[in-house]
Motif scaffolding. Structure first.
Motif, short mmCIF file in Angstrom:
data_model
loop_
_atom_site.label_atom_id
_atom_site.label_comp_id
_atom_site.label_asym_id
_atom_site.label_seq_id
_atom_site.Cartn_x
_atom_site.Cartn_y
_atom_site.Cartn_z
N ALA A 76 29.86 -7.23 33.77
CA ALA A 76 28.53 -7.85 33.69
C ALA A 76 28.59 -9.35 33.95
O ALA A 76 27.68 -9.93 34.54
CB ALA A 76 27.90 -7.57 32.32
N LYS A 77 29.67 -9.99 33.53
CA LYS A 77 29.81 -11.44 33.76
C LYS A 77 29.97 -11.74 35.25
O LYS A 77 29.43 -12.74 35.75
CB LYS A 77 31.00 -11.98 32.97
CG LYS A 77 30.79 -12.05 31.48
CD LYS A 77 31.95 -12.75 30.80
CE LYS A 77 31.71 -12.89 29.30
NZ LYS A 77 32.82 -13.62 28.62
N LEU A 78 30.71 -10.90 35.96
CA LEU A 78 30.85 -11.07 37.40
C LEU A 78 29.51 -10.93 38.11
O LEU A 78 29.13 -11.75 38.95
CB LEU A 78 31.83 -10.05 37.96
CG LEU A 78 33.33 -10.39 37.93
CD1 LEU A 78 34.13 -9.17 38.37
CD2 LEU A 78 33.63 -11.57 38.81
N LEU A 79 28.79 -9.88 37.75
CA LEU A 79 27.51 -9.63 38.40
C LEU A 79 26.49 -10.72 38.06
O LEU A 79 25.67 -11.09 38.90
CB LEU A 79 26.98 -8.25 37.99
CG LEU A 79 27.84 -7.07 38.45
CD1 LEU A 79 27.25 -5.76 37.93
CD2 LEU A 79 27.94 -7.02 39.97
N GLU A 80 26.53 -11.22 36.86
CA GLU A 80 25.61 -12.29 36.44
C GLU A 80 25.87 -13.55 37.26
O GLU A 80 24.94 -14.27 37.64
CB GLU A 80 25.79 -12.58 34.97
CG GLU A 80 24.86 -13.65 34.41
CD GLU A 80 23.41 -13.20 34.38
OE1 GLU A 80 22.53 -14.09 34.45
OE2 GLU A 80 23.16 -11.99 34.30
N LYS A 81 27.12 -13.82 37.57
CA LYS A 81 27.49 -15.02 38.32
C LYS A 81 26.87 -15.03 39.71
O LYS A 81 26.48 -16.09 40.22
CB LYS A 81 29.01 -15.10 38.43
CG LYS A 81 29.55 -16.25 39.28
CD LYS A 81 29.40 -17.59 38.58
CE LYS A 81 30.00 -18.70 39.43
NZ LYS A 81 29.88 -20.01 38.78
#
Length: 460
Positions: free
Chosen positions: A453-458
């Motif tokens: 989720a952190k990757l996609l949020e970035k």
């Protein structure tokens, strides 16, 4: 007779078993389901090879809870530690006072929508070690039965080879049905119930079991490392002079050629239609410009000068990503100023996670037993050297000051976990050590895993 048939509807005959019938083997039980004679199974006792599950509204296992996930993982591991077996969903079992075991007493077929086999597979992959080649099957209840309708769901669990035992569940559970972190348990099928390997037995196995199997004078086999596979992939990509980050996954006990590699829905189709996080033009192993090619019984997906993937005939996988501005150093040239070439933290994290999403989910299950994952950083010290920085934003030199690679032949492996986010974390932990950094400097990890989720949020 024609007139009789026109006046009355066709009658459907559903055979109801006689009291002295029951399935006495896995083959016979599956045969009854295949020919739509489930009533013949009524009266079959649960045993070391079969377990019956009725189906409440949330399904045979409630995978929305820790308890449901544990029960599924426990039942699968228990059969694997015995002689293999079947988990047959769609029968109510009950123990009578005159019998030793629970017996299938009623058919309870159900709607397919209450079982998502993909979620079942994901739970088994995440919580059972080593990885098992578990299979799922659906069988129809006979049509025209006025008492019941629907389907039966069967989980077929193979026996774990003696050399790979024991299968374990990677989480314990509290009395309140909550997972216990940093715990594990080894379930064993005992008749129609499940027992757990005692602590004293676990201790004995740790101290004596491996020594007994190998013999007192035999050293353990080295971790899998296929140097030739990396060289072959490098040559196929024509990238012999390019600094490369290799990802490699090798079964510890290869079992010959993997069947169906080029069949419909086989690995060739998986490579051609990869389920990526952000599409074929992001940082992953998919490409819209080339297709997998047959290579010595395996498959080669070449996309020079960026990356390439080689799957060998026995399932071993080697991936290579260029440590250049074409891939790992994407958009970093402006921060290199003619000196060492900087690696993008985001690109490195995404392509690492995508490798394990592909391999852990689609390749490891094809070959049972343990696997070894490995990362190899080749020529990262060749001028201009490769660097990596803490954090993610390269515009902050004091926070993200780049560190040079410390070795030209960085090579580290670990036993595959089968969970893409956790295996990606292990890979990054080893890569960051090459630059004298701790993996906690990566903003996309937390605890012991990469956080998708952190990757996609970035990148939103």
């Amino acid at each position: 007779m024609a007139q009789f048939g026109a006046q009355f509807p066709a009658l459907v005959c559903v055979r109801v078993r006689s009291d002295d019938m029951a399935a006495d083997s896995r083959v016979q039980l599956i045969s009854y389901l295949a020919v739509q004679q489930p009533y013949e199974i009524v009266g079959t006792p649960e045993s070391e090879w079969v377990d019956f599950k009725s189906v409440p509204p949330e399904g045979p296992y409630d995978l929305s809870t820790d308890k449901g996930k544990f029960e599924l993982a426990k039942d699968v591991a228990a059969f694997a530690n015995a002689s293999g077996g079947l988990i047959v969903c769609g029968f109510k079992a009950k123990k009578k006072q005159t019998e030793l075991y629970e017996v299938a007493e009623k058919v309870t077929p159900f709607d397919k929508k209450v079982v998502d086999s993909t979620k079942y597979k994901d739970v088994i992959t995440e919580y059972v070690r080593p990885l098992l080649q578990v299979k799922f099957f659906w069988y129809d209840h006979p049509g025209g039965d006025l008492k019941a309708s629907g389907y039966y769901f069967v989980i077929e669990v193979p026996a774990l080879p003696e050399a790979d035992r024991w299968a374990m569940v990677t989480r314990g559970i509290t009395d309140n049905g909550q997972f216990i972190k940093n715990s594990w348990t080894i379930p064993i099928r005992n008749g129609d119930t499940t027992a757990f390997l005692p602590q004293d037995e676990v201790y004995r196995l740790l101290n004596d079991g491996l020594r007994t199997r190998r013999g007192p004078d035999t050293a353990p086999a080295p971790a899998a490392d296929r140097v030739k596979s990396r060289d072959d992939l490098c040559n196929a990509l024509d990238m012999e002079k390019t600094p490369l980050l290799f990802f490699q996954s090798v079964p510890d006990h290869p079992r010959g050629i993997v069947p169906g590699m080029c069949a419909d829905h086989g690995l060739r189709d998986v490579l051609s239609n990869q389920d990526t996080l952000r599409g074929a033009h992001a940082f992953n192993w998919s490409t819209a410009y080339t297709h997998p090619e047959p290579r010595e019984g395996g498959l080669l997906l070449a996309d020079a000068p960026r990356r390439g993937l080689l799957i060998e005939s026995d399932g071993a996988v080697t991936g290579a990503a260029a440590a250049t501005s074409e891939m790992l150093g994407w958009a970093m040239e402006q921060h290199s100023s003619g000196g060492p070439r900087r690696i993008s933290v985001f690109v490195l994290t995404e392509i690492t996670l995508e490798y394990f999403r592909l391999v852990d989910r689609h390749v490891l299950p094809l070959v049972g037993g343990t696997w070894t994952h490995r990362i190899v950083a080749s020529d990262f010290t060749r001028k201009p050297a490769r660097t990596l920085a803490a954090g993610d934003d390269p515009t902050f030199p004091f926070i993200g000051s780049p560190q040079p690679a410390a070795s030209a032949t960085w090579n580290h492996g670990w036993q595959a976990l089968g969970d893409p986010e956790r295996d990606a974390y292990e890979a990054l932990r080893n890569i960051y050590a090459l630059f004298g950094l701790d993996v906690t400097a990566n903003p996309f990890v937390d605890a012991d895993r990469v956080i998708t989720a952190k990757l996609l949020e970035k990148k939103r």
